[in-house]
Design an enzyme around this catalytic site. Structure first.
Site, mmCIF file in Angstrom:
data_model
loop_
_atom_site.group_PDB
_atom_site.id
_atom_site.type_symbol
_atom_site.label_atom_id
_atom_site.label_comp_id
_atom_site.label_asym_id
_atom_site.label_seq_id
_atom_site.Cartn_x
_atom_site.Cartn_y
_atom_site.Cartn_z
ATOM 1 N N GLY A 214 23.452 45.583 21.092
ATOM 2 C CA GLY A 214 22.508 45.000 20.115
ATOM 3 C C GLY A 214 21.765 46.013 19.272
ATOM 4 N N GLY A 215 20.464 45.867 19.260
ATOM 5 C CA GLY A 215 19.597 46.684 18.420
ATOM 6 C C GLY A 215 19.684 48.180 18.702
ATOM 7 N N LYS A 222 17.379 46.802 13.740
ATOM 8 C CA LYS A 222 16.007 47.253 14.009
ATOM 9 C C LYS A 222 15.790 48.687 13.510
ATOM 10 C CE LYS A 222 15.061 43.296 15.392
ATOM 11 N NZ LYS A 222 15.045 42.635 16.643
ATOM 12 N N SER A 264 10.114 39.513 20.115
ATOM 13 C CA SER A 264 11.490 39.273 20.536
ATOM 14 C C SER A 264 11.554 38.153 21.572
ATOM 15 C CB SER A 264 12.063 40.557 21.141
ATOM 16 O OG SER A 264 12.025 41.585 20.169
ATOM 17 N N CYS A 266 10.855 35.011 21.274
ATOM 18 C CA CYS A 266 9.692 34.111 21.252
ATOM 19 C C CYS A 266 9.834 32.992 20.228
ATOM 20 C CB CYS A 266 8.420 34.897 21.008
ATOM 21 S SG CYS A 266 7.955 35.904 22.432
ATOM 22 N N GLY A 267 11.041 32.721 19.749
ATOM 23 C CA GLY A 267 11.232 31.495 18.983
ATOM 24 C C GLY A 267 11.549 31.620 17.508
ATOM 25 N N SER A 380 21.351 37.406 27.144
ATOM 26 C CA SER A 380 22.693 37.223 26.570
ATOM 27 C C SER A 380 22.543 36.627 25.173
ATOM 28 C CB SER A 380 23.530 36.311 27.465
ATOM 29 O OG SER A 380 22.880 35.082 27.679
ATOM 30 N N ARG A 381 23.482 36.954 24.298
ATOM 31 C CA ARG A 381 23.306 36.591 22.881
ATOM 32 C C ARG A 381 24.625 36.205 22.220
ATOM 33 N NH1 ARG A 381 18.196 38.431 20.214
ATOM 34 N NH2 ARG A 381 16.877 39.119 21.919
ATOM 35 N N PHE A 507 10.170 23.227 19.858
ATOM 36 C CA PHE A 507 11.423 23.029 19.107
ATOM 37 C C PHE A 507 11.199 22.088 17.915
ATOM 38 C CE2 PHE A 507 12.425 24.248 23.498
ATOM 39 C CZ PHE A 507 13.097 25.429 23.243
ATOM 40 N N ASN A 510 7.850 21.176 16.589
ATOM 41 C CA ASN A 510 7.039 22.159 15.858
ATOM 42 C C ASN A 510 6.912 21.779 14.378
ATOM 43 O OD1 ASN A 510 6.721 23.575 18.243
ATOM 44 N ND2 ASN A 510 8.453 24.946 17.854
HETATM 45 P P1 GTP Z 1 14.779 37.846 18.952
HETATM 46 O O1 GTP Z 1 16.163 37.576 18.485
HETATM 47 O O2 GTP Z 1 14.749 38.565 20.271
HETATM 48 O O3 GTP Z 1 13.920 38.549 17.955
HETATM 49 O O4 GTP Z 1 14.128 36.444 19.376
HETATM 50 P P2 GTP Z 1 13.656 35.115 18.627
HETATM 51 O O5 GTP Z 1 12.200 35.241 18.311
HETATM 52 O O6 GTP Z 1 14.570 34.749 17.537
HETATM 53 O O7 GTP Z 1 13.735 34.068 19.836
HETATM 54 P P3 GTP Z 1 14.559 32.710 19.986
HETATM 55 O O8 GTP Z 1 14.285 31.717 18.896
HETATM 56 O O9 GTP Z 1 15.974 33.057 20.219
HETATM 57 O O10 GTP Z 1 13.924 32.109 21.316
HETATM 58 C C1 GTP Z 1 13.937 32.737 22.545
HETATM 59 C C2 GTP Z 1 13.701 31.764 23.659
HETATM 60 O O11 GTP Z 1 12.537 30.957 23.419
HETATM 61 C C3 GTP Z 1 14.860 30.795 23.843
HETATM 62 O O12 GTP Z 1 15.133 30.679 25.226
HETATM 63 C C4 GTP Z 1 14.324 29.504 23.300
HETATM 64 O O13 GTP Z 1 14.924 28.391 23.912
HETATM 65 C C5 GTP Z 1 12.822 29.590 23.578
HETATM 66 N N1 GTP Z 1 12.037 28.810 22.589
HETATM 67 C C6 GTP Z 1 12.155 28.859 21.245
HETATM 68 N N2 GTP Z 1 11.307 27.978 20.636
HETATM 69 C C7 GTP Z 1 10.638 27.365 21.633
HETATM 70 C C8 GTP Z 1 9.619 26.345 21.648
HETATM 71 O O14 GTP Z 1 9.172 25.822 20.625
HETATM 72 N N3 GTP Z 1 9.150 25.979 22.886
HETATM 73 C C9 GTP Z 1 9.627 26.532 24.045
HETATM 74 N N4 GTP Z 1 9.118 26.115 25.201
HETATM 75 N N5 GTP Z 1 10.596 27.482 24.064
HETATM 76 C C10 GTP Z 1 11.086 27.902 22.871
HETATM 77 C C1 SPV Z 2 15.041 41.690 19.367
HETATM 78 O O1 SPV Z 2 15.002 42.231 20.494
HETATM 79 O O2 SPV Z 2 13.998 41.468 18.700
HETATM 80 C C2 SPV Z 2 16.318 41.254 18.784
HETATM 81 C C3 SPV Z 2 17.542 41.675 19.467
HETATM 82 O O3 SPV Z 2 16.326 40.598 17.761
HETATM 83 S S1 SPV Z 2 17.984 43.324 19.075
HETATM 84 O O4 SPV Z 2 18.867 43.282 17.905
HETATM 85 O O5 SPV Z 2 18.710 43.853 20.234
HETATM 86 O O6 SPV Z 2 16.812 44.093 18.772
HETATM 87 MN MN MN Z 3 14.279 40.417 16.864
#
Ligand code: GTP
Ligand code: SPV
Ligand code: MN
Length: 603
Positions: A214-215, A222, A264, A266-267, A380-381, A507, A510
């Site tokens: 990944g990153g 990143k 990261s 967090c949604g 996992s991604r 989800f 929101n």
């Molecule tokens: P990076 O790619 O790491 O930067 O992450 P991201 O901020 O894009 O996170 P992503 O949307 O993939 O969400 C990460 C996790 O948070 C997943 O397991 C989602 O199912 C969970 N998640 C996302 N939105 C919500 C929400 O509104 N409520 C809850 N409870 N969980 C959420």
């Molecule tokens: C993060 O960790 O914020 C990601 C995945 O989006 S990575 O590309 O590995 O940094």
């Molecule tokens: Mn990210």
């Protein structure tokens, strides 16, 4: 601070002399290249081809168990002065780091192919686009770069016409032979125990050693778009941010653009693909991880997504939570560290309510429901082109970008932080961004669940002193008319009740928060003042058809003054860590917060 660079060809020659690969391949991003490299990696078992009926042209990779996430303690910002990296970054003196890296890269590609990957972040030719060339000895990285960036020889033409570019060198650090020509043995997932992800923000260079994940390895993401990007943005007057980007169309047919910074895992991906549960709203995806934001001639902030794909978290992604993502990854997708079903498809926790009766887990072991380890790694991604997203905005890659109407800051907070709160003005919004804390996730190495500060969701991604970065945000706002600036909000989907259950369904629901945000932009609702900002009055929220436990809403918006005082005290310490680099406006915001909490500011 533009640097005169040697030509790409000279750079490649220089790096090949150092790393001593068996051969050199210049990549063009073509379909033919994709086919050739996927076949190569299937043959050497780096990739498993998935069931071509269930998931055409898609692959699974299992990494080494030690190479599963970003390595923040092995990530370095090598500015000449330590103070320019600031207290939140690992710093090394550039000359010292260069010497160390030269030793690491010496012969690092023996017996391997050196791939040259010219790529663009942003549409080629756009004012905001930036070019890079990644040298890598990993065909897996080349394939992922195909999906995540624009890989094209046109970039080399632009460079030969004088465009600036970022040299980005990557090796998995696993030569096939030693200097004497003795075979070293081949691991299924080549990597090195010793890892370095190194940015030189002043000379705009990236050197990454030892990881294929990944990153750490996809250097356009990143490393370039955020760490080098933020340093470019500081010098050139723009912002490189860890933000998703969406267009929301209201039932009235009016379009709004929202950027949101969440740490990261967090949604961001989920909000970027929001499937609204309230009628009449439409969401179009523009980006899910990175936004480059710049003031335009009209004095508005405009944003582009510099990427071309998603590298999204698999666990938790299912038809109930994110149906758009599920449709996006139906084909032409690379999965990393998910589980394999007996019929050659993928699975992870949350894809379906019930796990299949038998799986091969991410480590390649037999797995059955009830096992005490997850089938898929928590980080996992999937990697997939943005074009496959069914709700991608048709103009997502427009060179002009989109005008921002709102910026959201969020994190994973089990307590304290309400579902949504609006900043009083730009400086207060910068304070909200600067004070984000969030529970640690699996996206980086570390203990999952511990609360950590993650200002602007940029803690691991800011290429210079974080205090100076806050000042840069203040300066950008001060240079524009206040009425033209996006409104700033803090959101938290993750607040829990005493029993540890999420108070908010999240989800698609929101969309109810987005609805309130937009009605605030339109001045249709007044909100109610609180010590930490403007909260919705409960009857201002569209809650039609929402099933939510009695009392949960009140709990979601409850402001516990004592906890907030304790948090303000921690913020005091946090700001002190940046010394004179903490903008005075941030100290003023903190004092204002303390005053509103009915507490005598200590200084
Ligand atoms: P990076 O790619 O790491 O930067 O992450 P991201 O901020 O894009 O996170 P992503 O949307 O993939 O969400 C990460 C996790 O948070 C997943 O397991 C989602 O199912 C969970 N998640 C996302 N939105 C919500 C929400 O509104 N409520 C809850 N409870 N969980 C959420
Ligand atoms: C993060 O960790 O914020 C990601 C995945 O989006 S990575 O590309 O590995 O940094
Ligand atoms: Mn990210």
């Amino acid at each position: 601070m533009s640097q005169a660079r040697i030509s790409p060809a000279s750079w490649v020659t220089e790096i090949a002399e150092l790393t001593k690969p068996e051969n050199i391949v210049w990549c063009d991003g073509s379909q033919e290249e994709w086919t050739r490299l996927t076949e190569l990696l299937v043959a050497d078992k780096t990739l498993i081809r998935l069931n071509a009926v269930a998931r055409p042209n898609s692959f699974l990779a299992r990494t080494h168990p030690s190479d599963v996430a970003r390595v923040e303690d092995r990530t370095f910002i090598c500015s000449e002065q330590e103070i320019d990296a600031g207290p939140t970054n690992n710093w090394r003196q550039p000359a010292e780091m260069r010497a160390l890296l030269h030793a690491k890269f010496d012969g690092a590609m023996r017996g391997r192919t050196l791939y040259v990957v010219p790529f663009s972040m942003g549409p080629v030719g756009a004012r905001q686009a930036r070019y890079g060339i990644e040298i890598t000895d990993s065909a897996f990285v080349v394939l992922n770069m195909h999906l995540m960036t624009r890989v094209t020889p046109t970039v080399l033409e632009k460079i030969s016409e004088g465009a600036d570019w970022v040299p980005a060198l990557h090796s998995v650090g696993a030569p096939r032979f030693d200097a004497a020509g003795v075979a070293l043995g081949e691991q299924a997932w080549p990597c090195n125990e010793d890892k370095y992800v190194v940015q030189f923000p002043e000379s705009r260079e990236i050197w990454s050693f030892g990881s294929g994940y990944g990153g750490n390895a996809l250097l356009g993401k990143k490393c370039m778009s955020l760490r080098i990007g933020s340093a470019l943005g500081r010098d050139e007057g723009w912002l490189a941010e860890h933000m998703l980007l969406v267009r929301v169309t209201s039932p009235m047919g009016k379009k709004y653009h929202i950027a949101a910074a969440f740490p990261s895992a967090c949604g961001k991906t989920n909000l970027a693909m929001l499937n609204p549960t309230i009628p009449g709203w439409k969401v179009e995806t523009i980006g899910d991880d990175i936004a480059w934001i710049a003031p335009d001639e009209a004095g508005r902030l405009r944003a582009i997504n510099p990427e071309a794909g998603f590298f999204g978290v698999a666990p938790g992604t299912g038809m109930k939570t994110n149906p758009i993502a599920i449709q996006t990854i139906a084909a032409n997708t690379i999965f990393t560290n998910v589980a394999l079903t007996d019929d050659g498809d993928v699975w992870w926790e949350g894809l379906t309510d019930e796990a299949p009766e038998h799986l091969t887990d991410w480590l390649g072991q037999d797995w059955a429901p009830g096992a005490d380890t997850p089938a898929a790694h928590p980080n996992s991604r999937f990697t997939v082109s943005i074009d496959q997203c069914p709700i991608v905005a048709s103009d997502w890659d427009s060179s002009d970008g989109v005008e921002l109407d709102a910026i959201l800051f969020g994190g994973r907070r089990a307590t304290n932080v309400p579902l949504v709160v609006e900043a009083r003005d730009w400086a207060h919004g910068v304070f909200m961004g600067a004070t984000i804390s969030s529970e640690q996730t699996a996206a980086a190495e570390g203990v999952v669940g511990t609360l950590r500060r993650d200002p602007f969701a940029m803690l691991p991604f800011c290429g210079y002193n974080m205090g100076d970065y806050w000042q840069h945000w203040l300066n950008i706002g001060a240079g524009l008319e206040a009425t033209k600036l996006p409104k700033v909000f803090q959101v938290n989907w993750f607040r829990k009740n005493a029993a540890g259950k999420f108070l908010w369904p999240g989800f698609g629901e929101n969309s109810r928060v987005i609805d309130w945000v937009i009605r605030r932009i339109e001045g249709e609702v007044a909100g109610v003042d609180s010590p930490i900002g403007l909260l919705p009055q409960l009857d201002e929220l569209n809650l039609d058809g929402l099933e939510i436990a009695a009392g949960a809403l009140e709990e979601l918006f409850h402001i516990d003054v004592n906890s907030w005082r304790a948090e303000a005290r921690l913020t005091e310490d946090f700001f002190a860590g940046f010394g004179s680099h903490t903008p005075s406006a941030m100290d003023e915001q903190l004092r204002e917060l303390e005053r509103r909490l009915g507490w005598d500011p200590i200084s």
